[in-house]
Design an enzyme around this catalytic site. Sequence first.
Site, PDB file in Angstrom:
ATOM      1  N   ARG A   6       0.852  -1.182   0.000  1.00 58.61           N
ATOM      2  CA  ARG A   6       0.000   0.000   0.000  1.00 58.61           C
ATOM      3  C   ARG A   6       0.893   1.238   0.000  1.00 58.61           C
ATOM      4  O   ARG A   6       1.896   1.297   0.707  1.00 58.61           O
ATOM      5  CB  ARG A   6      -0.925   0.029   1.214  1.00 58.61           C
ATOM      6  CG  ARG A   6      -2.058  -0.980   1.169  1.00 58.61           C
ATOM      7  CD  ARG A   6      -3.064  -0.639   0.074  1.00 58.61           C
ATOM      8  NE  ARG A   6      -4.209  -1.536   0.056  1.00 58.61           N
ATOM      9  CZ  ARG A   6      -4.286  -2.653  -0.656  1.00 58.61           C
ATOM     10  NH1 ARG A   6      -3.242  -3.023  -1.408  1.00 58.61           N
ATOM     11  NH2 ARG A   6      -5.370  -3.400  -0.631  1.00 58.61           N
ATOM     12  N   GLU A  58      -2.573   7.583  -4.957  1.00 54.16           N
ATOM     13  CA  GLU A  58      -2.875   6.979  -6.251  1.00 54.16           C
ATOM     14  C   GLU A  58      -4.350   7.059  -6.631  1.00 54.16           C
ATOM     15  O   GLU A  58      -4.691   6.975  -7.813  1.00 54.16           O
ATOM     16  CB  GLU A  58      -2.440   5.513  -6.270  1.00 54.16           C
ATOM     17  CG  GLU A  58      -3.233   4.590  -5.375  1.00 54.16           C
ATOM     18  CD  GLU A  58      -2.695   3.164  -5.406  1.00 54.16           C
ATOM     19  OE1 GLU A  58      -3.483   2.253  -5.681  1.00 54.16           O
ATOM     20  OE2 GLU A  58      -1.490   2.964  -5.154  1.00 54.16           O
ATOM     21  N   HIS A 106      -0.178  -0.228  -9.621  1.00 49.96           N
ATOM     22  CA  HIS A 106      -0.900  -1.149  -8.729  1.00 49.96           C
ATOM     23  C   HIS A 106      -1.352  -2.403  -9.476  1.00 49.96           C
ATOM     24  O   HIS A 106      -2.519  -2.777  -9.454  1.00 49.96           O
ATOM     25  CB  HIS A 106      -2.110  -0.440  -8.107  1.00 49.96           C
ATOM     26  CG  HIS A 106      -2.522  -1.029  -6.785  1.00 49.96           C
ATOM     27  ND1 HIS A 106      -2.968  -0.267  -5.744  1.00 49.96           N
ATOM     28  CD2 HIS A 106      -2.565  -2.319  -6.341  1.00 49.96           C
ATOM     29  CE1 HIS A 106      -3.269  -1.051  -4.717  1.00 49.96           C
ATOM     30  NE2 HIS A 106      -3.024  -2.305  -5.068  1.00 49.96           N
TER      31      HIS A 106
END
Length: 331
Positions: free
Chosen positions: A233, A262, A294
């Site tokens: 994360r 993000e 991601h």
Amino acid sequence: MEILAFGVQADEKPLIERAFRDREDVRCLDVFLNEDTAPIAAGHEIVSTSVNADLGAGVLEILAAGGTRMVAQRSTGFNNVDLDTAERLGMTVSRVSYYSPYSVAEFAWALAMAVNRRIVRASIRTRDFDFRLHGLMGRDLHGRTAGVLGTGKIGEAFARIAHGFGMRLLGWDVAENPACAELGMRYVPKDELLARSDLITLHVPLMPETRHLIDAAALKSMRDDAILVNSSRGGLIDTAALVGELRAGRFAGVGLDVYEAEAGLFFLDKSLEAVDDDTLARLVTFPNVLVTSHQAYYTEDAVGQIVDATARNVLDYREGRRSENVLVPRS
């Protein structure tokens, strides 16, 4: 009754449709759930959301007012969900507590190898028929030390690969993983791990206690030639502090599949827009930094397991069953 799935990637759509076939009608949207898009869900008892959905109090209020009673999140992390508000509104919230740990662990290794061996720079050069080796020198990882912050399923998978490389293993976690200890991992305080590791990888959940786990002080304690990888994360790293260290010429390489700001950027095409995030804009200019969007989890195996688990969560909700995937109501 139709389920509305937000933030569905093109590759993900057929897997979702297959998982729900003969069970539920599902409509897939490529837009992400936020306060602007939440009204679309009006009349849908069940919505499914992606990892970067906004499930704060405002969005949950809109969903509840429109008749939504269940949110089935297609991810393991749930730091984006206001669980207290969901419980107050009488909503059921589920997540996917398990999917292939190899997807993330293998991608973390891909980032580590790419920055260590300057793969992106080499590829760009050869496209221009520039075959010089200057600036492409990496290091053997065999015999060096890998520090694994978070030794759950993904951290263990990463450690097994590191063991195959012949690396020494240091670990940090709230509880030791016997499988990692069998690989020769030695558990040490975080500060010692950061100071002694050549390669540092993050595999811990994002919680208030772990936000900026890698802060300015932690970054300064790392070796100047360390490799840092984050596929967990974005909020685990103080990105502004990281940029400051990179500007000072530190670190052999940094591989980031996640970024703390993000949301509203990752999974979207911003190539024709002016991105106003100065920190991200500066971060991607460093030659020793590789940022991806991601995608560590994004394999057929892992996404297939995620959507299958989501379908089971919906079925459990329909039939009044509870499982370990249910976050709200709390047991």
